[in-house]
Design an enzyme around this catalytic site. Sequence first.
Site, PDB file in Angstrom:
ATOM      1  CG  ASN A   9       3.772   3.383   3.781  1.00 33.49           C
ATOM      2  OD1 ASN A   9       3.586   2.557   2.596  1.00 33.49           O
ATOM      3  ND2 ASN A   9       2.700   3.615   4.322  1.00 33.49           N
ATOM      4  CE  LYS A  11       0.514   5.596   3.570  1.00 29.78           C
ATOM      5  NZ  LYS A  11      -1.050   6.493   4.392  1.00 29.78           N
ATOM      6  CG  HIS A  95       0.654   1.995   7.839  1.00 25.12           C
ATOM      7  ND1 HIS A  95      -1.327   2.006   7.310  1.00 25.12           N
ATOM      8  CD2 HIS A  95       1.116   2.477   7.579  1.00 25.12           C
ATOM      9  CE1 HIS A  95      -0.429   3.266   7.060  1.00 25.12           C
ATOM     10  NE2 HIS A  95       0.569   3.640   6.892  1.00 25.12           N
ATOM     11  CD  GLU A  97      -3.126   3.623   4.560  1.00 19.02           C
ATOM     12  OE1 GLU A  97      -2.401   2.875   4.244  1.00 19.02           O
ATOM     13  OE2 GLU A  97      -2.868   4.940   5.349  1.00 19.02           O
ATOM     14  CD  GLU A 167       2.552   5.971  10.107  1.00 32.71           C
ATOM     15  OE1 GLU A 167       3.392   6.413   9.547  1.00 32.71           O
ATOM     16  OE2 GLU A 167       1.853   5.330   9.157  1.00 32.71           O
ATOM     17  N   GLY A 173      -2.581  11.597   6.357  1.00 32.93           N
ATOM     18  CA  GLY A 173      -3.678  11.280   5.336  1.00 32.93           C
ATOM     19  C   GLY A 173      -4.435  12.323   4.887  1.00 32.93           C
ATOM     20  CB  SER A 213      -0.247  15.148   7.997  1.00 36.87           C
ATOM     21  OG  SER A 213      -1.421  14.679   7.477  1.00 36.87           O
TER      22      SER A 213
END
Length: 251
Positions: A9, A11, A95, A97, A167, A173, A213
């Site tokens: 991904n 992003k 996702h 985000e 996730e 991150g 991560s």
Amino acid sequence: MRTKIVAGNWKMNKTPSEAAALVEGIKALVKDVTTVEIVVCPPFTDLKDAAAACAGSNVALGAQNVAWAESGAFTGEISAAMLKDLGVTYVIIGHSERRQYFGETDATVNSRLKAALAAGLTPIVCVGEKLEEREAGQMETVIVKQVKDGFADLSAEEIEKTVIAYEPVWAIGTGKTATPVQAQEVHALIRRTLAEIANGEVAGKVRIQYGGSMKPANAKELMDQPDIDGGLIGGAALKADSFADIIKAAL
Ligand code: 13P
């Protein structure tokens, strides 16, 4: 046995020319891999160049979102048919985000998921709890709700066509990975929930990726867990060598 699936991904990273170069770099490193499904998910604006670079290779193309409507007055959205026409075969949906910054909910995830399935795209549906939810002992409730509401009204045959990515939001991150034991616990929970909303056979077939991560140093021990069927990789997918090393850890 489930075929492992490792997806990058990207992003909001890479211009079209950078995307083509990254795909070329990945292709060279993984050209002999036949037993792991490999997917890259660049930004929309990179898809055309990335598709040209992926063509004829073992690297498949995914998008990072898809509209729930087929066409019309939805400024800023991209339809499933538009993605298909570019050669996209996978799409990330829900996702964290998107949920955190763009107001996505389990209801929008469900609508987008139906549009992706109707068009024949393979959805990668993301679920995951926040740190405060885990610390408050709510992980199980949050995950089960995300799966049940995200997959609402889907037939067992439709559920079978999906990929799920677990996730944990606190691991994205941050450099803080779930331990293999922590991740396996949630993957098994997701699989039990799938057995409940579809059936045991379907639950046994759906691939569940871990994301958060994941890097070459921890990928193997995570993917060695019985219910972890690959990875959804952020930062480490932006460099050909680290992404390829994660793919090789799935062999
Ligand atoms: P990182 O691998 O950068 O933690 O991102 C994970 C992720 O969000 C993939 O979708």
